[in-house]
Scaffold this motif. Structure first.
Motif, PDB file in Angstrom:
ATOM      1  N   PRO A   1     -52.682  67.147 -78.749  1.00 52.77           N
ATOM      2  CA  PRO A   1     -51.221  66.732 -77.937  1.00 52.77           C
ATOM      3  C   PRO A   1     -49.791  65.425 -78.657  1.00 52.77           C
ATOM      4  O   PRO A   1     -50.701  65.045 -79.694  1.00 52.77           O
ATOM      5  N   ARG A   2     -48.988  65.986 -78.310  1.00 47.84           N
ATOM      6  CA  ARG A   2     -48.100  64.827 -79.237  1.00 47.84           C
ATOM      7  C   ARG A   2     -47.320  64.215 -78.348  1.00 47.84           C
ATOM      8  O   ARG A   2     -46.061  65.045 -76.879  1.00 47.84           O
ATOM      9  N   PRO A   3     -46.467  63.419 -78.728  1.00 49.53           N
ATOM     10  CA  PRO A   3     -44.916  62.633 -77.535  1.00 49.53           C
ATOM     11  C   PRO A   3     -44.295  63.677 -77.563  1.00 49.53           C
ATOM     12  O   PRO A   3     -43.209  63.796 -78.400  1.00 49.53           O
ATOM     13  N   GLY A   4     -44.198  63.469 -76.215  1.00 47.78           N
ATOM     14  CA  GLY A   4     -42.635  64.364 -75.455  1.00 47.78           C
ATOM     15  C   GLY A   4     -42.849  65.320 -75.050  1.00 47.78           C
ATOM     16  O   GLY A   4     -42.323  66.573 -74.542  1.00 47.78           O
ATOM     17  N   GLU A   5     -43.961  66.492 -75.016  1.00 49.59           N
ATOM     18  CA  GLU A   5     -44.700  67.369 -74.927  1.00 49.59           C
ATOM     19  C   GLU A   5     -44.893  67.565 -73.416  1.00 49.59           C
ATOM     20  O   GLU A   5     -45.689  66.161 -72.503  1.00 49.59           O
ATOM     21  N   GLN A   6     -44.406  68.538 -72.736  1.00 45.50           N
ATOM     22  CA  GLN A   6     -44.773  68.473 -71.381  1.00 45.50           C
ATOM     23  C   GLN A   6     -47.054  69.034 -71.227  1.00 45.50           C
ATOM     24  O   GLN A   6     -46.616  70.455 -71.507  1.00 45.50           O
ATOM     25  N   PHE A   7     -47.577  68.253 -70.610  1.00 43.61           N
ATOM     26  CA  PHE A   7     -49.658  69.109 -70.270  1.00 43.61           C
ATOM     27  C   PHE A   7     -48.836  69.435 -69.015  1.00 43.61           C
ATOM     28  O   PHE A   7     -48.576  68.609 -68.364  1.00 43.61           O
ATOM     29  N   LEU A   8     -49.833  70.468 -68.659  1.00 37.81           N
ATOM     30  CA  LEU A   8     -49.919  70.551 -67.300  1.00 37.81           C
ATOM     31  C   LEU A   8     -52.147  71.101 -67.379  1.00 37.81           C
ATOM     32  O   LEU A   8     -52.091  71.085 -68.534  1.00 37.81           O
ATOM     33  N   ASP A   9     -52.938  69.942 -66.783  1.00 37.04           N
ATOM     34  CA  ASP A   9     -53.619  69.565 -66.597  1.00 37.04           C
ATOM     35  C   ASP A   9     -54.206  69.722 -64.930  1.00 37.04           C
ATOM     36  O   ASP A   9     -54.483  69.205 -64.049  1.00 37.04           O
ATOM     37  N   MET A  10     -54.854  71.484 -65.498  1.00 39.16           N
ATOM     38  CA  MET A  10     -55.596  71.778 -64.707  1.00 39.16           C
ATOM     39  C   MET A  10     -56.537  71.566 -63.833  1.00 39.16           C
ATOM     40  O   MET A  10     -57.584  71.748 -64.685  1.00 39.16           O
ATOM     41  N   ALA A  11     -56.999  71.534 -62.351  1.00 38.99           N
ATOM     42  CA  ALA A  11     -57.877  71.253 -61.717  1.00 38.99           C
ATOM     43  C   ALA A  11     -58.515  69.461 -62.243  1.00 38.99           C
ATOM     44  O   ALA A  11     -60.050  69.757 -62.590  1.00 38.99           O
ATOM     45  N   GLY A  12     -57.396  69.121 -62.326  1.00 37.74           N
ATOM     46  CA  GLY A  12     -57.815  67.680 -63.830  1.00 37.74           C
ATOM     47  C   GLY A  12     -58.059  66.261 -62.236  1.00 37.74           C
ATOM     48  O   GLY A  12     -58.066  65.560 -62.928  1.00 37.74           O
ATOM     49  N   GLY A  13     -58.184  66.374 -61.570  1.00 33.74           N
ATOM     50  CA  GLY A  13     -58.526  65.923 -60.647  1.00 33.74           C
ATOM     51  C   GLY A  13     -58.987  64.767 -60.586  1.00 33.74           C
ATOM     52  O   GLY A  13     -58.121  63.844 -60.317  1.00 33.74           O
ATOM     53  N   THR A  14     -59.619  64.315 -61.783  1.00 35.74           N
ATOM     54  CA  THR A  14     -60.365  62.972 -61.494  1.00 35.74           C
ATOM     55  C   THR A  14     -59.257  62.295 -62.693  1.00 35.74           C
ATOM     56  O   THR A  14     -59.346  60.577 -63.190  1.00 35.74           O
ATOM     57  N   GLY A  15     -58.830  63.131 -63.541  1.00 36.00           N
ATOM     58  CA  GLY A  15     -57.798  62.342 -64.860  1.00 36.00           C
ATOM     59  C   GLY A  15     -58.975  62.195 -65.768  1.00 36.00           C
ATOM     60  O   GLY A  15     -57.793  61.513 -66.830  1.00 36.00           O
ATOM     61  N   ASP A  16     -59.438  62.505 -66.633  1.00 36.18           N
ATOM     62  CA  ASP A  16     -60.829  62.040 -67.212  1.00 36.18           C
ATOM     63  C   ASP A  16     -59.957  62.752 -68.285  1.00 36.18           C
ATOM     64  O   ASP A  16     -59.163  62.237 -69.803  1.00 36.18           O
TER      65      ASP A  16
END
Length: 243
Positions: free
Chosen positions: A57-72
């Motif tokens: 991941p790079r600064p400024g990129e937009q990510f979708l973390d799917m099924a990412g509930g607890t945030g790890d």
């Protein structure tokens, strides 16, 4: 989509799987991370570290973390400077993640209750899509992969961390015995829920092997697909690119 899908070792109607998986994660949400440590001996933390390093991941990129509930995974992505939307179909898991984010000072994350098969985001919205230990619980996996492809920009990357089947001789038998006999007991002792952890073990056994899942990612439209096994394939990082 077929008339039935797997829920552990059972074959059930798609709507029934969605409902029953929801119940599983409502039941385990409060103790989910403690159980992950107990079941993996803390290895899940190392796997997630390796996973995010592969994502780059790079600064400024937009990510979708799917099924990412607890945030790890989201916390790791955000620490690298990415803007992260955490999506999960289960509000109980999101509640745990939002609480953890507040404790750790991750106040820039976006949290969204959403089904991986029906994302509300527009086409070509994200630079990256991650999903860790969640894809096997999705009712319609090909549809979820197609949605991942849809919401990624051209040049966007898909990364999935998931249990698979280890190919190491001997270790496979040891792990099979451990997961079938000890993991449900750990669930009973730590999370007061043996049945949910029996399902989670069974869901790993019913998940496509590494080659088949890589092919499914390609069938969704991704190119340059790759699979990186760890512990002989006990866990694997799958990836692909949208062009």
């Amino acid at each position: 989509m077929t008339e039935t899908v797997s829920f552990g070792y059972e074959d059930v109607a798609p709507d029934e799987k969605t409902a029953r998986v929801g119940e599983v994660f409502r039941n385990v949400a409060a103790r989910y991370d403690v159980m992950n440590d107990a079941m993996s001996g803390g290895l899940h933390r190392i796997w997630k570290d390796v996973f995010v390093r592969r994502v780059k991941p790079r600064p400024g990129e937009q990510f979708l973390d799917m099924a990412g509930g607890t945030g790890d995974v989201a916390f790791r992505l955000a620490t690298a400077g990415a803007a992260v939307t955490v999506a999960d179909i289960n509000p109980a898991m999101l509640e745990v993640g939002m609480g953890r984010a507040a404790e750790r000072g991750h106040d820039g994350l976006v949290w969204s209750e959403m089904n991986a098969e029906q994302l509300a985001f527009p086409d070509r919205f994200f630079d990256g899509y991650t999903i860790a230990f969640g894809i096997r619980n999705v009712t319609d996996i090909p549809r979820a992969l197609a949605e991942a492809h849809r919401v990624l920009r051209r040049g966007g990357r898909f990364f999935c961390l998931e249990f698979s089947t280890t190919l190491w001789p001997g270790f496979a038998d040891v792990y099979d015995a451990y997961s079938h006999h000890l993991v449900p007991k750990l669930g009973k002792w730590i999370a007061q829920d043996e049945a949910s952890y029996r399902y989670l073990v069974e869901s790993i056994r019913r998940f496509p092997d590494m080659a088949r899942f890589e092919a499914m990612i390609g069938e969704a439209g991704f190119v340059q697909t790759r699979v990186e096994p760890m512990l002989g394939g006990l866990v694997a990082i799958h990836s692909g690119w949208k062009v």
